[in-house]
Write an enzyme that holds these catalytic residues in place. Sequence first.
Site, short mmCIF file in Angstrom:
data_model
loop_
_atom_site.label_atom_id
_atom_site.label_comp_id
_atom_site.label_asym_id
_atom_site.label_seq_id
_atom_site.Cartn_x
_atom_site.Cartn_y
_atom_site.Cartn_z
N ASN A 1 3.47 -19.93 -32.51
CA ASN A 1 2.27 -20.19 -31.72
C ASN A 1 2.64 -20.00 -30.25
OD1 ASN A 1 0.00 -21.17 -30.52
ND2 ASN A 1 0.08 -23.20 -31.49
N ARG B 1 -0.21 -17.69 -35.00
CA ARG B 1 -1.52 -18.25 -34.67
C ARG B 1 -2.15 -17.38 -33.59
NH1 ARG B 1 -3.04 -23.75 -31.51
NH2 ARG B 1 -5.27 -23.57 -31.89
N GLU C 1 -1.41 -27.63 -39.14
CA GLU C 1 -1.85 -26.25 -38.96
C GLU C 1 -0.74 -25.27 -39.33
OE1 GLU C 1 -3.38 -27.74 -35.07
OE2 GLU C 1 -4.75 -26.06 -35.28
#
Length: 395
Positions: free
Chosen positions: A10, A87, A381
Amino acid sequence: MTDRLVLVINCGSSSLKFALRREGTGQPVISGLAERLGSPEANLQWQTGAHKDQLSLPSGNHADALSALLPLISAEASSPLAAVGHRVVHGGEHFTQAQRIDAQVIEAIKASAPLAPLHNPANLIGIEAAMQVFSATPHVAIFDTAFHQSMPAHAYRYALPDNLYTEHGIRRYGFHGTSHQYVTRQASLLTGRRADQGAWLSAHLGNGCSSCAVLDGRSLDTSMGLTPLEGLVMGTRSGDVDPNLHAHLQRTLGWDLARIEQLLNRESGLLGLSGLSNDMRQLEQARAQGHAGAQLAIDVFCYRLARSMLGLAAALPRLDGVIFTGGIGENSALIRAQTLEHMALLGLRLDNQANSNLKRGEATQIQQHGSPAILVIPTDEERQIADESLALLDH
Ligand code: AMP
């Protein structure tokens, strides 16, 4: 097959969060964060089990951080990486699910950049650097917006002239899709349903906050819109304001757009209302000591959240339960209780004891007998990204 490893990445413009996940397990094998990339203070911190370590990377960029990660991952990994899952904040209307990254997907992410100018370019830096460093591994993009692509037009359209949508993509997209998808699936399993069954209202309450109506695994409406500014009160973001506020501030105070964006994104929300902090823990402490601004910020936060969820209930044929997640949703008994006080119309009745006694990190139900479920579910997540990356490769 149960031993497959996925590296989840991310990226921000000067940061890179990572986690190495083993398929089907809750804890990362190794996780960490590279910060201040591009500056003399750039460094990489990581954790394996209880062991923490760090490395300074003076003036290192994203690729340098990933190269430094390689030997750490090799030392922990029992098998080669099955995938790298990235992500990506904005997938526009192109992406309704995870995508194997190739030149076309990179172009489409670039094309969505005007919709997320702070996020998509940073995500791309991470993708391009990781594709160099992990060149033999499949790379998968998971979009924050993809889960909400199931919203019907009556939920995603603004009441604006048609051509702004058809020619310029101006519509509601929604964000935090990975989190809403993960917690609603867990809610279904926890209440004895199949993962894709159930009618849920979910509240992701972290520094960014959004609510979502999910029916049988599909997002039907959500509080964020074209950008992650719409909807709920957040740490420093205002959430909904009168759209004429921009013109009003320009006329009365002479503010330009950059100043107004700064106000709404960085100076508002809990911070602006309280005049104290964007951090809910600090606000709860200040409120307990009689700080009027902290009290007001918490009152507005909870009322607006309840109002948003009651509005989203219009998307559902029935309500099986509400879900609280994110740093605030998982940890604040006060916010859960005060929000639910405004939601009695939906028949929600909280078990106050269970709410107060909840242990950190526990996924559980805290409603009274006969009420729709009230669930607290820690979001994950990274796990959702790892699972979706593998599911795509298995297809
Ligand atoms: P996240 O972005 O999901 O990490 O959430 C960050 C928010 O969660 C911050 O506002 C924190 O103050 C809040 N938070 C974390 N722990 C607690 C707690 N025990 N009580 C209240 N708020 C908390």
